[in-house]
Design a protein around this motif. Structure first.
Motif, PDB file in Angstrom:
ATOM      1  N   ALA A 153       0.865  -1.180   0.000  1.00  0.00           N
ATOM      2  CA  ALA A 153       0.000   0.000   0.000  1.00  0.00           C
ATOM      3  C   ALA A 153       0.900   1.228   0.000  1.00  0.00           C
ATOM      4  O   ALA A 153       1.764   1.367   0.874  1.00  0.00           O
ATOM      5  CB  ALA A 153      -0.901   0.004   1.229  1.00  0.00           C
ATOM      6  N   TYR A 154       0.730   2.102  -0.995  1.00  0.00           N
ATOM      7  CA  TYR A 154       1.552   3.304  -1.079  1.00  0.00           C
ATOM      8  C   TYR A 154       0.871   4.434  -0.313  1.00  0.00           C
ATOM      9  O   TYR A 154      -0.306   4.714  -0.505  1.00  0.00           O
ATOM     10  CB  TYR A 154       1.787   3.682  -2.538  1.00  0.00           C
ATOM     11  N   THR A 155       1.635   5.088   0.542  1.00  0.00           N
ATOM     12  CA  THR A 155       1.075   6.026   1.506  1.00  0.00           C
ATOM     13  C   THR A 155       1.380   7.493   1.201  1.00  0.00           C
ATOM     14  O   THR A 155       0.766   8.380   1.787  1.00  0.00           O
ATOM     15  CB  THR A 155       1.620   5.721   2.905  1.00  0.00           C
ATOM     16  N   GLY A 156       2.361   7.764   0.350  1.00  0.00           N
ATOM     17  CA  GLY A 156       2.711   9.139   0.021  1.00  0.00           C
ATOM     18  C   GLY A 156       3.849   9.725   0.829  1.00  0.00           C
ATOM     19  O   GLY A 156       4.429  10.740   0.438  1.00  0.00           O
ATOM     20  N   SER A 157       4.198   9.118   1.940  1.00  0.00           N
ATOM     21  CA  SER A 157       5.315   9.611   2.747  1.00  0.00           C
ATOM     22  C   SER A 157       5.780   8.521   3.701  1.00  0.00           C
ATOM     23  O   SER A 157       5.039   7.583   4.013  1.00  0.00           O
ATOM     24  CB  SER A 157       4.906  10.848   3.553  1.00  0.00           C
ATOM     25  N   HIS A 158       7.011   8.659   4.183  1.00  0.00           N
ATOM     26  CA  HIS A 158       7.508   7.729   5.191  1.00  0.00           C
ATOM     27  C   HIS A 158       6.702   7.853   6.484  1.00  0.00           C
ATOM     28  O   HIS A 158       6.426   6.849   7.147  1.00  0.00           O
ATOM     29  CB  HIS A 158       8.985   8.013   5.478  1.00  0.00           C
ATOM     30  N   ALA A 159       6.337   9.081   6.838  1.00  0.00           N
ATOM     31  CA  ALA A 159       5.568   9.266   8.070  1.00  0.00           C
ATOM     32  C   ALA A 159       4.242   8.525   8.001  1.00  0.00           C
ATOM     33  O   ALA A 159       3.820   7.874   8.970  1.00  0.00           O
ATOM     34  CB  ALA A 159       5.336  10.757   8.318  1.00  0.00           C
ATOM     35  N   ALA A 160       3.579   8.601   6.847  1.00  0.00           N
ATOM     36  CA  ALA A 160       2.300   7.901   6.689  1.00  0.00           C
ATOM     37  C   ALA A 160       2.500   6.394   6.668  1.00  0.00           C
ATOM     38  O   ALA A 160       1.639   5.638   7.149  1.00  0.00           O
ATOM     39  CB  ALA A 160       1.607   8.357   5.410  1.00  0.00           C
ATOM     40  N   ALA A 161       3.619   5.936   6.127  1.00  0.00           N
ATOM     41  CA  ALA A 161       3.904   4.499   6.142  1.00  0.00           C
ATOM     42  C   ALA A 161       4.085   4.002   7.571  1.00  0.00           C
ATOM     43  O   ALA A 161       3.596   2.924   7.942  1.00  0.00           O
ATOM     44  CB  ALA A 161       5.146   4.199   5.308  1.00  0.00           C
ATOM     45  N   MET A 162       4.769   4.778   8.394  1.00  0.00           N
ATOM     46  CA  MET A 162       4.932   4.393   9.794  1.00  0.00           C
ATOM     47  C   MET A 162       3.582   4.357  10.509  1.00  0.00           C
ATOM     48  O   MET A 162       3.304   3.443  11.302  1.00  0.00           O
ATOM     49  CB  MET A 162       5.894   5.345  10.499  1.00  0.00           C
ATOM     50  N   LEU A 163       2.736   5.331  10.229  1.00  0.00           N
ATOM     51  CA  LEU A 163       1.411   5.342  10.844  1.00  0.00           C
ATOM     52  C   LEU A 163       0.596   4.120  10.436  1.00  0.00           C
ATOM     53  O   LEU A 163      -0.127   3.542  11.258  1.00  0.00           O
ATOM     54  CB  LEU A 163       0.672   6.621  10.453  1.00  0.00           C
ATOM     55  N   ALA A 164       0.721   3.717   9.159  1.00  0.00           N
ATOM     56  CA  ALA A 164      -0.028   2.559   8.685  1.00  0.00           C
ATOM     57  C   ALA A 164       0.392   1.289   9.415  1.00  0.00           C
ATOM     58  O   ALA A 164      -0.444   0.456   9.770  1.00  0.00           O
ATOM     59  CB  ALA A 164       0.164   2.406   7.177  1.00  0.00           C
ATOM     60  N   VAL A 165       1.693   1.131   9.628  1.00  0.00           N
ATOM     61  CA  VAL A 165       2.165  -0.054  10.352  1.00  0.00           C
ATOM     62  C   VAL A 165       1.740   0.024  11.817  1.00  0.00           C
ATOM     63  O   VAL A 165       1.269  -0.958  12.400  1.00  0.00           O
ATOM     64  CB  VAL A 165       3.694  -0.187  10.226  1.00  0.00           C
ATOM     65  N   ALA A 166       1.880   1.182  12.409  1.00  0.00           N
ATOM     66  CA  ALA A 166       1.506   1.329  13.817  1.00  0.00           C
ATOM     67  C   ALA A 166       0.033   1.043  14.041  1.00  0.00           C
ATOM     68  O   ALA A 166      -0.352   0.477  15.080  1.00  0.00           O
ATOM     69  CB  ALA A 166       1.834   2.743  14.289  1.00  0.00           C
ATOM     70  N   ALA A 167      -0.808   1.398  13.055  1.00  0.00           N
ATOM     71  CA  ALA A 167      -2.249   1.195  13.188  1.00  0.00           C
ATOM     72  C   ALA A 167      -2.693  -0.192  12.767  1.00  0.00           C
ATOM     73  O   ALA A 167      -3.883  -0.520  12.886  1.00  0.00           O
ATOM     74  CB  ALA A 167      -2.989   2.246  12.360  1.00  0.00           C
ATOM     75  N   GLY A 168      -1.783  -1.000  12.253  1.00  0.00           N
ATOM     76  CA  GLY A 168      -2.131  -2.353  11.836  1.00  0.00           C
ATOM     77  C   GLY A 168      -2.691  -2.454  10.433  1.00  0.00           C
ATOM     78  O   GLY A 168      -3.133  -3.528  10.014  1.00  0.00           O
ATOM     79  N   ARG A 169      -2.682  -1.351   9.683  1.00  0.00           N
ATOM     80  CA  ARG A 169      -3.151  -1.398   8.285  1.00  0.00           C
ATOM     81  C   ARG A 169      -2.105  -2.025   7.378  1.00  0.00           C
ATOM     82  O   ARG A 169      -2.398  -2.416   6.250  1.00  0.00           O
ATOM     83  CB  ARG A 169      -3.500   0.006   7.803  1.00  0.00           C
TER      84      ARG A 169
END
Length: 228
Positions: free
Chosen positions: A133-149
């Motif tokens: 899943a492409y998130t647009g930024s490293h920060a958003a990628a970290m949030l996705a993993v932290a949230a379990g997405r």
């Protein structure tokens, strides 16, 4: 001279320091835009004929940007284990996730962009495969993993040093690869921009140097960013 633009938007967590660095570059250069741009879509920005200074990534350069942009130099980061002009990525997962990285990757990966060497390219080199899943930024990628997405992400070590996520843990670090190069639009701009950038980095306040971890500019072999 065309209308000019500049950006240093890879690391928004330390934006004020990058804004001050640009003012130092502009003062020494004697021309250029009054303020940095922070484009959401970088592809067209990097190809602007008035681009004085920006940072891109090795993968876009290899995918064709090298035919339109001129490398000013590669950043030297004050981080452990990085040769001059290189960076690396941390493979991160939730701190409470007991799985190995390969198993986590197979369940779902978050990456900042398909043409990001630090967020996408290093996964291939590490043999980590799975739906992305492409998130647009490293920060958003970290949030996705932290949230379990998603279950795993590759985050460049500079981003992680500036803004780590408390819910995530580093499970591995990739070998160093050519760092995000500084670029400009015109061959004749390279020398004066390089001189101004080098001097501005040397004059950075200690707090800005500590925040950005940027300590210099160096040159890598042309093949590091050559178009395929």
């Amino acid at each position: 001279m065309p209308d000019t633009v500049a950006s240093l938007c890879w690391y928004p967590a330390t934006r004020p320091a990058w804004e001050r660095l640009w003012q130092g570059v502009r003062a020494r250069l004697g021309w250029g835009p009054e303020a940095l741009s922070w484009p959401e879509e970088a592809g067209a920005h990097w190809r602007d004929p008035g681009l004085v200074l920006s940072m891109t990534c090795a993968m876009p350069m290899r995918l064709g940007l090298a035919r339109q942009a001129v490398v000013v130099g590669s950043p030297v980061w004050d981080l452990p284990g990085l040769p001059p002009g290189h960076y690396a990525s941390h493979i991160v997962m939730r701190a409470d996730d007991p799985r190995d990285p390969a198993t986590a990757a197979a369940a779902g990966i978050a990456a900042n962009a398909p043409d990001s060497q630090s967020g996408r390219g290093v996964l291939d080199a590490a043999g980590l495969e799975g739906p992305i899943a492409y998130t647009g930024s490293h920060a958003a990628a970290m949030l996705a993993v932290a949230a379990g997405r998603a279950h795993l992400a590759a985050i460049d070590v500079v981003t992680w040093r500036m803004a780590p996520h408390s819910a995530l843990a580093i499970r591995a670090t990739t070998p160093p690869t050519p760092a995000t190069p500084f670029i400009t639009a015109r061959p004749e701009w390279r020398a004066p921009v390089r001189t101004a950038l080098t001097a501005a980095i040397a004059a950075m306040p200690p707090a800005d140097r500590a925040a950005t971890r940027l300590i210099g500019v160096t040159d890598l072999a042309p093949a590091a960013y050559a178009a395929a």
